[in-house]
Design an enzyme around this catalytic site. Sequence first.
Site, mmCIF file in Angstrom:
data_model
loop_
_atom_site.group_PDB
_atom_site.id
_atom_site.type_symbol
_atom_site.label_atom_id
_atom_site.label_comp_id
_atom_site.label_asym_id
_atom_site.label_seq_id
_atom_site.Cartn_x
_atom_site.Cartn_y
_atom_site.Cartn_z
ATOM 1 N N ASP A 377 0.858 -1.188 0.000
ATOM 2 C CA ASP A 377 0.000 0.000 0.000
ATOM 3 C C ASP A 377 0.898 1.243 0.000
ATOM 4 O OD1 ASP A 377 -2.327 1.541 0.220
ATOM 5 O OD2 ASP A 377 -2.337 1.443 2.412
ATOM 6 N N GLU A 380 2.697 4.933 -4.017
ATOM 7 C CA GLU A 380 2.708 5.889 -5.156
ATOM 8 C C GLU A 380 4.062 6.602 -5.267
ATOM 9 O OE1 GLU A 380 0.232 5.670 -2.847
ATOM 10 O OE2 GLU A 380 -0.952 4.411 -4.199
ATOM 11 N N ASP A 465 -9.145 3.544 -2.359
ATOM 12 C CA ASP A 465 -10.112 3.933 -1.336
ATOM 13 C C ASP A 465 -11.458 4.378 -1.890
ATOM 14 O OD1 ASP A 465 -8.110 3.281 0.349
ATOM 15 O OD2 ASP A 465 -7.518 5.350 0.784
HETATM 16 O O1 MIG Z 1 -3.673 6.318 4.667
HETATM 17 O O2 MIG Z 1 -3.408 1.133 5.848
HETATM 18 O O3 MIG Z 1 -5.936 2.223 0.516
HETATM 19 O O4 MIG Z 1 -6.797 0.031 2.010
HETATM 20 O O5 MIG Z 1 -6.651 0.225 4.810
HETATM 21 C C1 MIG Z 1 -4.488 5.187 4.538
HETATM 22 C C2 MIG Z 1 -4.584 1.858 5.997
HETATM 23 C C3 MIG Z 1 -3.617 3.983 4.330
HETATM 24 C C4 MIG Z 1 -4.917 3.143 2.451
HETATM 25 C C5 MIG Z 1 -5.378 1.909 1.769
HETATM 26 C C6 MIG Z 1 -6.360 1.190 2.645
HETATM 27 C C7 MIG Z 1 -5.718 0.864 3.981
HETATM 28 C C8 MIG Z 1 -5.236 2.148 4.644
HETATM 29 N N1 MIG Z 1 -4.296 2.835 3.738
#
Ligand code: MIG
Length: 747
Positions: A377, A380, A465
């Site tokens: 996650d 980017e 999200d």
């Molecule tokens: O700033 O890890 O898209 O699936 O649960 C949020 C917490 C960070 C974004 C992800 C989401 C995840 C969440 N993350």
Amino acid sequence: MTFDIFTTDWTTARKKIGGWQPEPRATDIFQGNVHCESAVVEGVKVYRFCIRPEVTAGKGKAKTSHLAKINKSYAVVGTADWKNQAVEDVDMPYDLTWLQAAAGRFDFHFTLPEWVRCLGLGERFSELNLRGTRHTLFATDNPHHNEHADMLYKSIPFLIIGDGPNYTGIFIDSPSPQRWDLDTEMVRSGKIELFTRRGFYFYIFSTATLPALVAAFTALTGRAELPPLWSLGHQQCRWSYPDEETIRHLAEQFRKRRIPCDTLVMDIDYMDDYRVFTHSKERFPNFDRLAKDLEKEQFKLITIVDPGVKKDEKFDVYRQGIKGEHFCKTAKDEVFIETVWPGLSAFPDFLREETRKWWQENLTFYFKNGIKGIWNDMNEPAMFNNQRPLPDPFLEMPEDEKQLFLQNSEDGPIGHFEVRNLYGFMMSQATREALIKERPNERPFVLTRAGSTGVQRHAAVWLGDNTSWYEHLQKSLPMLLNVGLSGIAFAGVDIGGFGGHTTPELLVRWYEVGIFYPFFRNHCALMGRAQEPFSFSPGVEEMVRGLIETRYKLLPYIQSLFWEHARTGAPLMRPMEWHFPDDSLAVACEDQFMFGSDLMVAPALRPNQRSRFVYFPHGKWYAWGTNQEIIGGRTLRVDTPLGYITAFIREGAVLPLADVMQSTEEYDATPITFHAYGAVAQGRFFEDDGKSFDYRSGKYNEWEIRVSEGRFSYTAVHQGLGEAERSLRAYCYQSSDGGGPANLALG
Ligand code: MIG
């Protein structure tokens, strides 16, 4: 032209009123070298242009004499028999022309006749036809998926232009930021701005059918290998299950309530203060035993892994990173620091091979503890105080030193903006390779949020999200369809919605669609109402259980579809026009989709929707569940009772369906039934161990199943395994049966 209605300065406001003027084309400053080649890829004529501009040494400075370097292509891995091609002889589709507008920008112009459709382009918040919209391809953590959402997580510059049953493709093989305008001004023209200071390749895919075009594109950019079977089962996630006890309780609930599930997913709170490669000793005291204990209950565990490394001199991973020069550095040679979950953090430079190796060594922390899959996650990479790091307005790519920080590619130092779109791609590559190194004959599972062209070779994806809104349930269809046409078959969105609070009805509706998402996961955010299948009344739980059971029944069909993807690049979820390109009503139909060639899904997408119109292309169809026969070539109003899928099987299909199981660990012993629809039917069935890479060396079976004149037979298309020790059954549905199944003898 903008007209600010809130201004009190009416003189200025009046001045702003004006007629539309066509934007003048930039002057072409290109000097350099263009080389063109052509090849026939999977039956499609493909042209590849190599653009090598003269290097300019910044504004106003004299041109140097050497030509710009073309960076290594990370997207294209497939080979073809490329032959030199005279540029003048290429018949450019849609009058495509290009020019160099500045040292750091190239403009492409093309026409878009009124009737053509625009598809693909990766992950966009949009309907299926992208016409009339504008798209910036620059990896961004954008949690606001609304009409104005432009930049999202993934960047795949492959556009498909559909003209009736003919499809043409444009692919820009550059990770650099791009802005694609698909006739927003309604003047029948498209424009691409590519922001780079380097040379690049672009590809033209000549007219072909949609399946052929996607086959050619994925022959060059890669296809996903078969995923482990367990990853196709139900995955349950939540931001965040706070402790071990909660995870164990969750596992117990699924088994006790007999809701099939394969995987539990741990979000960021398993860590010690969000330090990557650690676990909280207070909340997860038996981290090393957790996965092993759950394995006994036939659960797999996945953990999230974010790229940011906490800036903390006492943290060994941070110290290693500094010592090994693994972190991205600014032009002043200082480690670049930004805030993410761990607080101030440094960012590994995944373009560097040594850095990927270092990351892989650290990933063994998870493997030692029995973690089966990795979820990448924030790659980017997201930064809390700099969500959109491009300068605004962005007219050309600044020099490398002015781009936030530098990275180290195989071709030397390069500005971050030029390669930002590769960050998630390279992180996924490192992660997949680590899993394979650790368990050489086990198919890995990696999930990623950010990615670029070809990311399907490394990971499955989810679309970030979304929110618990019916609108986002609806959007998941066209978004996933375009993602699939762009090469990524193994994709899904958070079932139930990530942000906001889901409602029982929305959750049920979402599962009705979600069982067809190749990646099948329920996930929701910290602040939202719980949405595990048993979080609502018993009646709701009953409906969700039934839907998850249907997913498991579909697994033999889903496996066969993944096998098809691995060989041809075909996505599992397909727009109607994939199979019915000559049927203009099917082509226009964006709220239905094909799941493989045999199932048509037409879901309810609005609250309290107890019926909907369904378009049935010509031929006969059978309703899922009742086997009611429907004559196609017309639109019918169909009931959509809550908890049932509105799906239809094409006449002539043979669907392999499994009995219900609680996890894929039971798959091999589960009976499979072939359901034949119509008097003459034919289908394929794929089987292997679901775990290893042995299928690469032929250890799999692929059967052709036929039904004709009430006789059921099968022949091996490929037989590399002994016949599985499972029981097989067959049923045939025909109009004369009045919808009832006719039991058929095997053989
Ligand atoms: O700033 O890890 O898209 O699936 O649960 C949020 C917490 C960070 C974004 C992800 C989401 C995840 C969440 N993350």
